[in-house]
Design an enzyme around this catalytic site. Structure first.
Site, PDB file in Angstrom:
ATOM      1  CD  GLU A 135       5.005  -9.687 -25.549  1.00 12.97           C
ATOM      2  OE1 GLU A 135       4.116  -9.665 -26.445  1.00 12.97           O
ATOM      3  OE2 GLU A 135       6.182  -9.279 -25.616  1.00 12.97           O
TER       4      GLU A 135
ATOM      5  CD  GLU B 278       7.656  -6.664 -30.299  1.00 13.40           C
ATOM      6  OE1 GLU B 278       8.108  -7.087 -29.191  1.00 13.40           O
ATOM      7  OE2 GLU B 278       6.618  -6.920 -30.531  1.00 13.40           O
TER       8      GLU B 278
END
Length: 258
Positions: free
Chosen positions: A240, A143
């Site tokens: 998130e 990521e």
């Protein structure tokens, strides 16, 4: 159709961590993710998943010394043995939790080493981890993190990550596409989602710039969800974000999807 997983590190923080599984179920979520499971026994977490009929969508490999500012070690020369130990730890948790995807954090650049040394270390480490996870049908994710929140993180741009994934050349290595980070660093989200569709293995969301509920801020999330559908993404979308007030008070945006 978009499917959402509650990130228990950031949502329902009004209650202790182990109580958040039930709160996620009560809110209508069918899956959860979180940063790290390692403060608890894997069997204890697996029991909570089963009790609340939740799937574990994702968690991160051990990040090194998080409290001192470390954000992973996969790209850090000299930390290879520690990284391999972390693979064993993460694999144990993934198998017990039935978790199909694990994120390997790259780390903050060490100025003692060159960019190429970081890249070579990262590629070798991710290949090793991917091969271990592949034996159990688990996908390994990488990521990019934006440089405002995480200065000097090894990967900051989505397309750079996609090129590294191509170099790694393992079918179970995919891109963790966090729309929050992607908008801050890259923009042009719709085109990028289309271009990287075959590389994306997991998606996360939050508003930009404040990282609150995706119902506010500069990103048109209904459009993004439609773009993900068009790109053929059918996995979980991790919520998130930091609730602006309370978690429950801010869930109106997701209720129609749940």
């Amino acid at each position: 159709m978009a499917r959402f997983a509650a990130n228990l590190t950031m949502l329902f923080t009004e209650q202790p961590f182990l109580e958040r599984f039930a709160l996620a179920r009560e809110a209508g979520f069918k899956a959860v993710e979180f940063l790290f499971p390692y403060a608890f026994e894997a069997d204890e977490l697996a029991a909570l998943l089963q009790e609340n009929q939740l799937e574990q969508a994702l968690f991160n490999m051990p990040p090194g010394n998080w409290d001192s500012g470390e954000r992973g070690m996969a790209a850090l020369p000299g930390r290879e043995a520690e990284f391999r130990d972390s693979v064993d730890t993460a694999l144990h948790y993934a198998r017990v939790l039935g978790c199909p995807k694990v994120h390997a954090m790259a780390g903050i650049i060490d100025p003692r080493y060159s960019d190429e040394q970081h890249l070579e270390t990262f590629v070798a480490n991710i290949r090793y981890a991917a091969d271990q996870f592949a034996q159990h049908g688990i996908t390994l994710l990488i990521e990019p993190l934006n440089s405002r929140d995480v200065p000097n993180y090894f990967i900051a741009h989505q397309r750079d990550a996609a090129k590294i994934i191509e170099r790694i050349d393992r079918p179970n290595v995919k891109l963790q596409f966090d729309v929050y980070h992607a908008q801050i660093m890259d923009g042009d989200l719709t085109t990028m989602l289309g271009d990287l569709a075959q590389t994306i293995g997991h998606v996360q969301i939050a508003s930009v710039p404040a990282r609150h509920e995706p119902s506010e801020g500069e990103v048109n999330y209904p459009h993004i969800f439609a773009a993900l559908d068009q790109a053929g993404y059918s996995g979980w979308i991790g919520c998130e974000y930091n609730p602006k007030t309370g978690t429950k008070e801010g869930l109106n945006w997701v209720t129609p999807y749940l």
